[in-house]
Design a protein around this motif. Structure first.
Motif, PDB file in Angstrom:
ATOM      1  N   PRO A 290      18.419 125.682  25.065  1.00 44.74           N
ATOM      2  CA  PRO A 290      17.928 126.420  26.244  1.00 44.74           C
ATOM      3  C   PRO A 290      18.484 127.830  26.359  1.00 44.74           C
ATOM      4  O   PRO A 290      17.803 128.732  26.852  1.00 44.74           O
ATOM      5  CB  PRO A 290      18.374 125.529  27.409  1.00 44.74           C
ATOM      6  N   GLY A 291      19.705 128.049  25.876  1.00 48.12           N
ATOM      7  CA  GLY A 291      20.295 129.382  25.938  1.00 48.12           C
ATOM      8  C   GLY A 291      20.084 130.196  24.680  1.00 48.12           C
ATOM      9  O   GLY A 291      20.587 131.316  24.583  1.00 48.12           O
ATOM     10  N   GLY A 292      19.312 129.670  23.709  1.00 45.84           N
ATOM     11  CA  GLY A 292      19.099 130.356  22.450  1.00 45.84           C
ATOM     12  C   GLY A 292      17.969 131.365  22.501  1.00 45.84           C
ATOM     13  O   GLY A 292      17.313 131.556  23.538  1.00 45.84           O
ATOM     14  N   SER A 293      17.712 131.997  21.358  1.00 43.24           N
ATOM     15  CA  SER A 293      16.733 133.090  21.310  1.00 43.24           C
ATOM     16  C   SER A 293      15.318 132.616  21.646  1.00 43.24           C
ATOM     17  O   SER A 293      14.501 133.397  22.136  1.00 43.24           O
ATOM     18  CB  SER A 293      16.759 133.751  19.927  1.00 43.24           C
TER      19      SER A 293
ATOM     20  N   TYR B 200      21.303 126.607  17.125  1.00 41.77           N
ATOM     21  CA  TYR B 200      21.570 127.216  18.423  1.00 41.77           C
ATOM     22  C   TYR B 200      20.382 127.992  18.978  1.00 41.77           C
ATOM     23  O   TYR B 200      20.226 128.089  20.204  1.00 41.77           O
ATOM     24  CB  TYR B 200      22.801 128.128  18.326  1.00 41.77           C
ATOM     25  N   GLU B 201      19.537 128.565  18.101  1.00 43.67           N
ATOM     26  CA  GLU B 201      18.395 129.326  18.617  1.00 43.67           C
ATOM     27  C   GLU B 201      17.379 128.426  19.312  1.00 43.67           C
ATOM     28  O   GLU B 201      16.555 128.891  20.098  1.00 43.67           O
ATOM     29  CB  GLU B 201      17.735 130.132  17.498  1.00 43.67           C
TER      30      GLU B 201
ATOM     31  N   THR C  27      16.078 119.737  22.198  1.00 38.00           N
ATOM     32  CA  THR C  27      16.798 120.741  22.995  1.00 38.00           C
ATOM     33  C   THR C  27      18.307 120.531  22.981  1.00 38.00           C
ATOM     34  O   THR C  27      19.029 121.191  23.732  1.00 38.00           O
ATOM     35  CB  THR C  27      16.309 120.702  24.452  1.00 38.00           C
TER      36      THR C  27
ATOM     37  N   ASN D  35      13.256 124.671  25.824  1.00 38.13           N
ATOM     38  CA  ASN D  35      13.570 123.785  26.949  1.00 38.13           C
ATOM     39  C   ASN D  35      12.698 122.534  26.884  1.00 38.13           C
ATOM     40  O   ASN D  35      11.882 122.370  25.970  1.00 38.13           O
ATOM     41  CB  ASN D  35      13.382 124.517  28.283  1.00 38.13           C
TER      42      ASN D  35
ATOM     43  N   LYS E 251      14.747 130.263  23.815  1.00 34.91           N
ATOM     44  CA  LYS E 251      14.784 129.692  25.181  1.00 34.91           C
ATOM     45  C   LYS E 251      14.069 128.343  25.204  1.00 34.91           C
ATOM     46  O   LYS E 251      13.218 128.065  26.045  1.00 34.91           O
ATOM     47  CB  LYS E 251      14.176 130.671  26.193  1.00 34.91           C
TER      48      LYS E 251
ATOM     49  N   HIS F  77      22.099 120.116  20.820  1.00 32.79           N
ATOM     50  CA  HIS F  77      22.807 120.566  19.624  1.00 32.79           C
ATOM     51  C   HIS F  77      23.183 119.380  18.747  1.00 32.79           C
ATOM     52  O   HIS F  77      23.708 118.373  19.223  1.00 32.79           O
ATOM     53  CB  HIS F  77      24.069 121.333  20.011  1.00 32.79           C
TER      54      HIS F  77
END
Length: 347
Positions: A53-56, A49-50, A40, A60, A58, A42
């Motif tokens: 947690p904020g990626g496409s 990025y996908e 989870t 987590n 999600k 970077h």
């Protein structure tokens, strides 16, 4: 372990037609595409990025932990149809992000209980997905590990970056063995790039055998091509029939699985492809009329299937159960099925 191997030797008697006084050991070698085993966090310089947690996706901690659990279950189950409680000695894997996820994977109880270890070298893939190899140190001893690069041939491809070829030298059952784990360029890249990968892997294989003709070499991976495609059948020269395999060729036991049995390891538009393959050098074969198990020899192959690996309802029923499909998290496994070859050696 020794008692189990003796029992398996007795089971093999009817298959290989040998004297009852002889005893045999069996070893399972597998490959499994992990389908986006990302953590989870970077990784600097990687397009992951996908899978944040904020990626496409999600992605987590809960989804990541579940993914590790699910993949460890499959990896531990592989090979247990023939070797209950033992499983595979070696498993090549693809689509793993980094050493951190491999630490987490091998710490999962089903793999940790067997003491499974891994080898991995960070590669240049832009998304950050690499190949790695899991192994049971009781059954396979690692001697040397290299990541040999995919080398573009055309000037226009100077910026074409893809995964290299993880090349692991070791010993199994006293034999010198090299495993080359691959994840060849995608179908979107065009067949030329996979054919070039096959040419380069053949050069690696040929150079190993020139130095040591007795070395057993297995090329495995997600080839993004079927056994019938040019990359496999011509460039790597992986033959469908054992008796057609000459000194410079390899044997591909998956060719007839696709063409005659009509099944594979992944589905596209309802049809099977068989991209996941393990091919072997001629010194691992007993051709017609030969019965020599003084060194490791091929016995049989298997696409590994369990009910839990398949979708049992909905539009994707009957296909491998993915982690995510159509934007919905399924808590599944992979869009690929694992493959296994079984090897035999006289004790």
């Amino acid at each position: 372990m020794r008692k189990l191997m003796v029992i398996l030797g007795i089971m093999l008697l009817g298959v290989i037609n040998v004297s009852a006084q002889k005893k045999y050991s069996v070893f399972a070698v597998g490959f499994y595409n992990q389908e986006n085993l990302f953590d989870t966090c970077h990784d600097a310089g990687k397009d992951d990025y996908e899978f944040l947690p904020g990626g496409s996706y999600k992605w987590n901690g809960m989804k990541y932990s579940s993914k590790l659990h699910n993949m460890a279950q499959v990896l531990a189950d592989m090979g247990t149809d023939v070797l209950p409680g033992v499983g595979c000695a070696v498993i090549g894997i693809s689509e793993v992000e980094n050493a951190h996820v491999l630490d987490g994977l091998t710490a999962e109880p089903p793999l940790a209980q067997r003491g499974m270890k891994y080898v991995h070298i960070e590669g240049p893939d832009r998304r950050g997905v690499d190949c790695a190899m899991l192994y049971n140190p009781q059954l396979f001893a690692v001697k040397n590990v290299k990541l040999l690069p995919y080398v573009p041939k055309l000037e226009k491809d100077s910026n074409f970056i893809t995964r290299g070829f993880l090349t692991v030298d070791g010993t199994m059952a006293g034999d010198d063995v090299t495993v080359i784990v691959c994840h060849w360029p995608s179908r979107f890249a065009g067949s030329y790039y996979r054919e070039l990968a096959a040419e380069q892997v053949k050069v690696i294989k040929d150079s190993l055998l020139r130095v040591d003709p007795a070395r057993k070499v297995m090329v495995m991976g997600d080839m993004n091509d079927d056994p019938t495609n040019k990359s496999m059948s011509e460039k790597l020269s992986a033959k469908a029939e054992m008796d057609d395999v000459n000194a410079d060729d390899m044997y591909n036991p998956w060719y007839n699985v696709l063409t005659k049995q009509g099944t594979g390891t992944l589905q596209y538009n309802g049809a099977w492809n068989l991209f996941d393959q393990i091919v072997l050098t001629p010194n691992m074969l007993n051709k017609k009329g030969q019965v020599d198990f003084s060194s490791l020899k091929y016995w049989k192959n298997q696409i590994f299937r369990r009910d839990y690996l398949f979708q049992n309802s909905g539009p994707y029923k009957g296909s491998p159960k993915r982690t995510t499909a159509g934007g919905v998290w399924l808590n599944g496994y992979s869009d690929h099925l694992p493959v296994i070859v079984y090897l035999v050696k006289q004790q």
